[in-house]
Structure formats: structure tokens, C-alpha cells
Design a protein around this motif. Structure first.
Motif, mmCIF file in Angstrom:
data_model
loop_
_atom_site.group_PDB
_atom_site.id
_atom_site.type_symbol
_atom_site.label_atom_id
_atom_site.label_comp_id
_atom_site.label_asym_id
_atom_site.label_seq_id
_atom_site.Cartn_x
_atom_site.Cartn_y
_atom_site.Cartn_z
ATOM 1 N N UNK A 145 36.465 28.524 31.907
ATOM 2 C CA UNK A 145 36.533 28.079 33.300
ATOM 3 C C UNK A 145 36.751 29.247 34.267
ATOM 4 N N UNK A 146 37.099 30.434 33.737
ATOM 5 C CA UNK A 146 37.186 31.619 34.590
ATOM 6 C C UNK A 146 35.808 32.149 34.981
ATOM 7 N N UNK A 147 34.760 31.625 34.361
ATOM 8 C CA UNK A 147 33.398 31.904 34.821
ATOM 9 C C UNK A 147 33.091 30.919 35.940
ATOM 10 N N UNK A 148 32.834 31.451 37.122
ATOM 11 C CA UNK A 148 32.653 30.611 38.310
ATOM 12 C C UNK A 148 31.191 30.314 38.602
ATOM 13 N N UNK A 149 30.288 30.823 37.755
ATOM 14 C CA UNK A 149 28.873 30.552 37.954
ATOM 15 C C UNK A 149 28.044 31.780 37.643
ATOM 16 N N UNK A 150 26.816 31.778 38.138
ATOM 17 C CA UNK A 150 25.935 32.924 37.936
ATOM 18 C C UNK A 150 25.263 33.306 39.241
ATOM 19 N N UNK A 151 24.931 34.583 39.349
ATOM 20 C CA UNK A 151 24.304 35.115 40.548
ATOM 21 C C UNK A 151 22.864 35.493 40.217
ATOM 22 N N UNK A 152 21.923 34.971 41.005
ATOM 23 C CA UNK A 152 20.494 35.211 40.810
ATOM 24 C C UNK A 152 20.067 34.730 39.423
ATOM 25 N N UNK A 153 18.946 35.230 38.923
ATOM 26 C CA UNK A 153 18.445 34.776 37.637
ATOM 27 C C UNK A 153 17.732 33.443 37.748
#
Length: 214
Positions: A145-153
Motif C-alpha cells: 500500500x506504500x505504492x501510490x500508483x504509477x507514472x506514465x507507461x
């Protein structure tokens, strides 16, 4: 490769960095968006760098030619169609990256999140977002849950591809970021409970768009 956005802890509410919450940095002429259904001010969700040198790795909006600012109504969650990109329950503004300053915040409604959350970037060789998220969690000994998402891709859709068309040129909009709900209560964004948000932009037209799925 996948560029993950990871929780970096609280930051200043006016910080010129990629973040969720806080006060948006906006041009001199800016009107805080109001929900088309309830007429209340929308909540500022995120400030994201777009298409600039190092914008997808440094996390600084100073490195981006544009900044995408995402807002969503949270005055009566679930009642204002805030998941739809065209129903008036959310807004995404694409700003020129220079000359931005903190916005004047409305005094009524749910305009600000409880915590301003800084975002770090981590580039992984894994192309699949879910796989990259698990890989990062295991490698760093931190919760997924410390991953808040992804940028681009490439967006990892929960319910099928809903890439919006630009309202100006009608071309498919470019994917900017995928957002998780947050790492805890104070940083949480309400995407229907376990949902994910998807932010898009058309830089040539200066348009932004946002939607979420669960």
C-alpha cells in the motif's frame, strides 16, 4: 519498465513536488472547481508532472513543462458521479509548469485532504504494474500500500479501457498517472473502496481528464 509512485511521507502543503493533497499550485488566473451536482468545491487530490526532462523520475514539478492538477468532489461521496470524466464530479487541469503559486482555498466544503503526501519515483524493469508493485514491496520490505500508483507507461485497468478522448481534438488522451487510494486514512482518496484513479492529458490542446474504476 514501470515507474512506481511511492509514499515519501508528509511534505509542505505548498511544496513544488509531485504529491497528493495540500494546496494546488496554479496560474494567477484560476477559479477553484465546483461540483456540477452539489455545487460545492471539489477536493484537491494530486499534483503531477507531465512531459518534461526528468519529470517522470525526479518528482519535481519544476522539471516538467506542464503540471496536471486533479480535483474530485468529496462533499457527499458517491452521490455526485465523481468517477466519470465528463459528469462534472471531477476536474483535471493542465497548467504550464512555470509561474505557479498556491491557490486561494475555499472556506466551505471538503476542499483539502487530511495530509499532504510526498511521492518518490522508483523505476523497475517489470512491465506489469501489479508485478512491479509486488517486486518493489518485497525488495524494500515495505507494504504494497506504500505504492501510490504509477507514472506514465500503460494504465492497468480494473474494468476495461476507458481512455478518454480529448474534448478539443477528439484524439485519445495521453496517460499521465494511475493513482491508488492511498497508504492510510489520512492520505486516502475515495475511489469506491479499493478502486484506482486514472489521469490523462492532451498537451497540445492543454486539456486534462480524470476517472476512476473499482
Amino acid at each position: 519498465m514501470t515507474t512506481l509512485m511511492t509514499y515519501a511521507g508528509p511534505v509542505d502543503e505548498r511544496a513544488p513536488v509531485m504529491r497528493t493533497g495540500g494546496i494546488p499550485l496554479v496560474p494567477a488566473v484560476f477559479t477553484w472547481p465546483l461540483c456540477a451536482t452539489c455545487s460545492g468545491p471539489m477536493m484537491f487530490l494530486a499534483q503531477l508532472p507531465v512531459d518534461g526532462p526528468g519529470a517522470h523520475t525526479s518528482g519535481s514539478v519544476a522539471d516538467a513543462r506542464h503540471v496536471l492538477s486533479v480535483f474530485m468532489c468529496q462533499n457527499d461521496p458517491g452521490a455526485c458521479e465523481e468517477w466519470d470524466p465528463f459528469a462534472g464530479g471531477n476536474e483535471a487541469f493542465l497548467f504550464d509548469g512555470s509561474g505557479l503559486a498556491a491557490a486561494a482555498v475555499p472556506t466551505d466544503g471538503e476542499a483539502l485532504a487530511l495530509e499532504t503526501c510526498g511521492i518518490d519515483c522508483a523505476v523497475l524493469s517489470e512491465d506489469d504494474y501489479g508485478g512491479a508493485r509486488s517486486q518493489w514491496s518485497q525488495a524494500h520490505g515495505r507494504l504494497a500500500r506504500d505504492v501510490l500508483g504509477q507514472l506514465a507507461g500503460t494504465p492497468s485497468w480494473l474494468q476495461g479501457d476507458e481512455t478518454p478522448a480529448c474534448p478539443s481534438c477528439a484524439a485519445p488522451m495521453g496517460f499521465v498517472a494511475q493513482l491508488e487510494e492511498g497508504d492510510g486514512h489520512r492520505t486516502s482518496m475515495n475511489f469506491g473502496g479499493g478502486g484506482q484513479g486514472y489521469a490523462f492529458a492532451c498537451s497540445p490542446c492543454g486539456e486534462g481528464s480524470f476517472l476512476w474504476q473499482c
